[in-house]
Scaffold this active site. Structure first.
Site, short mmCIF file in Angstrom:
data_model
loop_
_atom_site.label_atom_id
_atom_site.label_comp_id
_atom_site.label_asym_id
_atom_site.label_seq_id
_atom_site.Cartn_x
_atom_site.Cartn_y
_atom_site.Cartn_z
N TRP A 153 87.13 -16.02 29.33
CA TRP A 153 88.19 -16.48 28.42
C TRP A 153 89.36 -15.52 28.33
O TRP A 153 90.50 -15.94 28.10
CB TRP A 153 87.62 -16.82 27.04
CG TRP A 153 86.74 -18.03 27.12
CD1 TRP A 153 85.39 -18.07 26.96
CD2 TRP A 153 87.15 -19.37 27.43
NE1 TRP A 153 84.93 -19.34 27.16
CE2 TRP A 153 85.97 -20.16 27.44
CE3 TRP A 153 88.38 -19.98 27.70
CZ2 TRP A 153 86.01 -21.52 27.72
CZ3 TRP A 153 88.41 -21.34 27.98
CH2 TRP A 153 87.24 -22.09 27.98
N ASP B 281 91.70 -13.14 20.46
CA ASP B 281 91.09 -14.46 20.56
C ASP B 281 89.71 -14.34 19.92
O ASP B 281 88.80 -13.76 20.49
CB ASP B 281 90.98 -14.88 22.02
CG ASP B 281 90.20 -16.18 22.19
OD1 ASP B 281 89.87 -16.82 21.17
OD2 ASP B 281 89.91 -16.56 23.35
N LYS C 122 83.29 -23.75 16.72
CA LYS C 122 82.06 -22.95 16.80
C LYS C 122 81.58 -22.57 15.40
O LYS C 122 80.50 -22.91 15.00
CB LYS C 122 82.30 -21.72 17.65
CG LYS C 122 82.70 -22.10 19.08
CD LYS C 122 83.20 -20.94 19.86
CE LYS C 122 83.97 -21.36 21.08
NZ LYS C 122 83.23 -22.14 22.05
N1 PMP Z 1 88.39 -18.62 23.80
C1 PMP Z 1 87.06 -18.48 23.68
C2 PMP Z 1 86.48 -17.14 23.35
C3 PMP Z 1 86.23 -19.60 23.86
O1 PMP Z 1 84.91 -19.47 23.75
C4 PMP Z 1 86.81 -20.85 24.16
C5 PMP Z 1 86.00 -22.10 24.32
N2 PMP Z 1 84.69 -22.02 24.47
C6 PMP Z 1 88.21 -20.92 24.30
C7 PMP Z 1 88.96 -19.79 24.09
C8 PMP Z 1 88.88 -22.19 24.65
O2 PMP Z 1 88.86 -23.02 23.58
P1 PMP Z 1 89.25 -24.55 23.62
O3 PMP Z 1 88.20 -25.25 24.40
O4 PMP Z 1 89.30 -24.90 22.18
O5 PMP Z 1 90.59 -24.65 24.28
#
Ligand code: PMP
Length: 360
Positions: free
Chosen positions: A101, A171, A195
């Site tokens: 991520w 993030d 989450k």
């Molecule tokens: N950042 C992290 C740490 C994540 O775990 C995720 C999704 N699992 C995201 C960003 C992306 O999020 P989204 O699917 O809401 O775009």
């Protein structure tokens, strides 16, 4: 059979929140309408969004000089929004490459012509530990992007990297409100709701006032300044997702807040890590000092055995423990809404599985 959902997200919600949604659904506050049907310009929704914002402020002790904004588009859209809003001076950000991520955040920033310097990476070590922040100059980067909890790889920053005078942008999607951080340590925080805070469709941005309003002609839907001015209601916001997050926030307050959640998450994850570390069949690959409190990957080293385990776990009500495809094996997510009993049930099952399948 009791069902425990170990999904990494969308993830399990607190039982009382689901019960409340069920109760509210046909007629919200005796309005004769469900929350899905009310106007975002109504008094009913005003109360929902205002109290969600206030509860967030209370729970995270967000200082007054920070905005709390509600966006759509997920964590992923914030990988575009943050650089466009915040990388206005050097057009360059630093990145600690701690996993999938973080890497995605860098890729999206590059797409909007912001330079991305990878300051450190643990990719070569398969991300089983966190990258270390190097010394940087004060005037090179608009900010340093860090992923506080790496959902896929199972690492987390318990101590934030020291970025000196350079802003830190976090993030926090997967450990938002599940581990205590000081908002003041960040210029901005982003987190998808699905989450720890409810359902998909809502993304929280917390950003310091002096950092916004510097970018020109941004697309409206990612403009932090505009959303601040319009109380996150520039257009129709995700009404139901904000309502659900509001209920989760009330539940969090009743449970004792973020510090209490962190303690519970620590207790749940320790139970599982302790079992995995003494097991002859399973390994938790992440180095101990960098382990996440909420996402715990583990493997047997034998893909066929992993498959058997995942299927048998599901038969026993332990759902969604399949690891991310990039890591393989298993992953248990123990977010705030996962009760301690869920972690106990998982460990009991793993113990039994090990005995039945030739382990100690
Ligand atoms: N950042 C992290 C740490 C994540 O775990 C995720 C999704 N699992 C995201 C960003 C992306 O999020 P989204 O699917 O809401 O775009």
């Amino acid at each position: 059979m009791t069902i425990y959902n170990f999904s990494a997200g969308p993830a399990t919600m607190p039982d009382p929140v689901i019960a409340q949604i069920k109760q509210d659904l046909p007629s919200y506050k005796n309005s004769g309408m469900s929350v899905m049907e009310i106007s975002h310009r109504s008094k009913l929704f005003d109360d929902i969004i205002d109290s969600a914002q206030q509860d967030l402020r209370d729970l995270l002790e967000i200082p007054d000089n920070y905005q709390v904004l509600f966006f759509q588009g997920g964590g992923t859209l914030q990988f575009t929004a943050a650089p466009l809003n915040l990388a206005t001076k050097y057009h360059k950000i630093g990145l600690l490459d701690s996993g999938h991520w973080a890497d995605r955040a860098g890729a999206e920033a590059s797409r909007v012509n912001v330079d991305v310097d990878v300051l450190a990476s643990t990719k070569d070590e398969k991300y089983v530990k966190l990258p270390q922040m190097p010394q940087i100059k004060d005037d090179d980067y608009d900010y340093i992007h860090v992923c506080t909890n790496n959902t896929i790889e199972g690492t987390a920053f318990s101590k934030l990297p020291d970025t000196g005078k350079t802003e830190l942008v976090g993030d926090m999607s997967s450990n938002f409100m599940g581990q205590k951080y000081d908002v003041k340590d960040f210029g901005a925080i982003m987190a998808g709701a699905q989450k720890n805070l409810g359902i998909a469709g809502l993304t929280i941005v917390i950003v310091r006032n002096d950092l916004i309003g510097k970018a020109q002609n941004l697309p409206s839907m990612i403009d932090y300044q505009l959303f601040a001015k319009k109380r996150s209601m520039f257009n129709t916001p995700p009404v139901f997702a904000i309502y659900a997050a509001g209920l989760v926030l009330k539940w969090l307050k009743e449970q004792g807040g973020v510090a209490e959640m962190e303690q519970r998450n620590r207790k749940k994850s320790n139970l599982l890590y302790d079992f995995l570390d003494q097991s002859k069949m399973f390994t938790a690959p992440v180095v101990k000092s960098d382990r996440s409190l909420v996402n715990i990957p583990f493997v047997t080293g034998n893909p066929d055995l992993d498959k058997k385990l995942i299927a048998e776990a599901a038969d026993n009500g332990l759902l969604n423990i399949k690891g991310h495809r990039s890591v393989g094996g298993m992953r248990a997510s123990l977010y705030n809404a996962m009760p301690y009993e869920g972690a106990v049930a998982l460990v009991d099952f793993l113990n039994k599985f090990e005995k039945e399948n030739g382990g100690n």
